[in-house]
Write a protein that holds these residues in place. Structure first.
Motif, short mmCIF file in Angstrom:
data_model
loop_
_atom_site.label_atom_id
_atom_site.label_comp_id
_atom_site.label_asym_id
_atom_site.label_seq_id
_atom_site.Cartn_x
_atom_site.Cartn_y
_atom_site.Cartn_z
N LYS A 1 51.32 4.06 21.24
CA LYS A 1 51.94 5.12 22.06
C LYS A 1 50.91 6.21 22.36
N LYS B 1 52.33 16.34 28.52
CA LYS B 1 52.09 15.18 29.37
C LYS B 1 51.48 15.63 30.71
N GLU C 1 54.50 13.28 18.77
CA GLU C 1 55.37 12.86 19.87
C GLU C 1 55.81 14.06 20.71
N LYS D 1 52.60 1.76 14.24
CA LYS D 1 53.56 1.80 15.36
C LYS D 1 53.23 2.93 16.33
N ALA D 2 52.72 4.05 15.82
CA ALA D 2 52.48 5.24 16.65
C ALA D 2 51.21 5.12 17.50
N ARG E 1 48.47 4.96 24.94
CA ARG E 1 49.03 5.00 26.30
C ARG E 1 49.07 6.43 26.84
N ALA E 2 49.32 7.38 25.96
CA ALA E 2 49.45 8.77 26.41
C ALA E 2 48.10 9.42 26.70
N GLU F 1 55.12 14.74 24.78
CA GLU F 1 56.14 15.12 25.77
C GLU F 1 55.81 16.45 26.44
#
Length: 170
Positions: free
Chosen positions: A33, A95, A88, A29-30, A36-37, A92
């Motif tokens: 993400k 970014k 995560e 699942k991670a 994309r990051a 954040e």
């Protein structure tokens, strides 16, 4: 429920198998993400390739459950949840910064090292328990994790760490 004094290596093996099964599903699942990051194309591609590998690893773990005659069920793994939530936070907090990819790679390597430790242990126990059919499945997962770890190191050394340095201090 067996009391702790009657628990065996078989129980520990199954418990650890459930742990890594849960972990692999969380990682699956991670990874999109993280892809994309990621700022770099190599980073994006690497995370997506590992997602496909992780799917195969989950399928191998399901075969190990089958060998044991047990349902493929995960058991909440606090360790992997902590490593993923750290990743995560990095996504954040960094970014858009030149250090983002270095941070993502570092998080991914923490995941890999956790998995490598788990698979190494499961292989040793499978050998002790005579689970000869399970060993090659676990070994294949371990080898993929080690290869991914090596790729992440190359990626980090090639570009992410250098880009993340920022201007030299006077």
């Amino acid at each position: 429920m067996a009391t702790s004094s009657t628990k065996t290596l078989d129980d520990l093996f199954l418990d650890t198998l459930k742990d890594i099964y849960f972990a692999e599903k969380q990682i699956l699942k991670a990874l999109p993400k993280m892809a994309r990051a990621a700022e770099s194309e190599e980073g994006k591609a690497g995370f997506l390739q590992h997602r496909d590998e992780t799917q195969g690893q989950i399928e191998r773990l399901e075969q190990v459950f089958e060998i044991l005659g047990k349902p493929a069920r995960g058991k909440t793994c606090e360790a992997i949840q902590g490593i993923i939530s750290e990743g995560e936070e990095i996504m954040e907090e960094f970014k858009g910064s030149p250090a983002l990819d270095a941070g993502l790679i570092s998080s991914a390597q923490a995941v890999e090292h956790y998995e490598i430790a788990r698979y190494g242990t499961l292989i040793a126990w499978a050998n002790q328990l005579g689970l000869t059919d399970a060993v090659p499945l676990l070994q294949a997962n371990l080898e993929e994790e080690e290869a991914t770890d090596a790729k992440l190191t190359q990626l980090a050394e090639a570009q992410a760490n250098a880009k993340g340095k920022g201007p030299k201090a006077a």
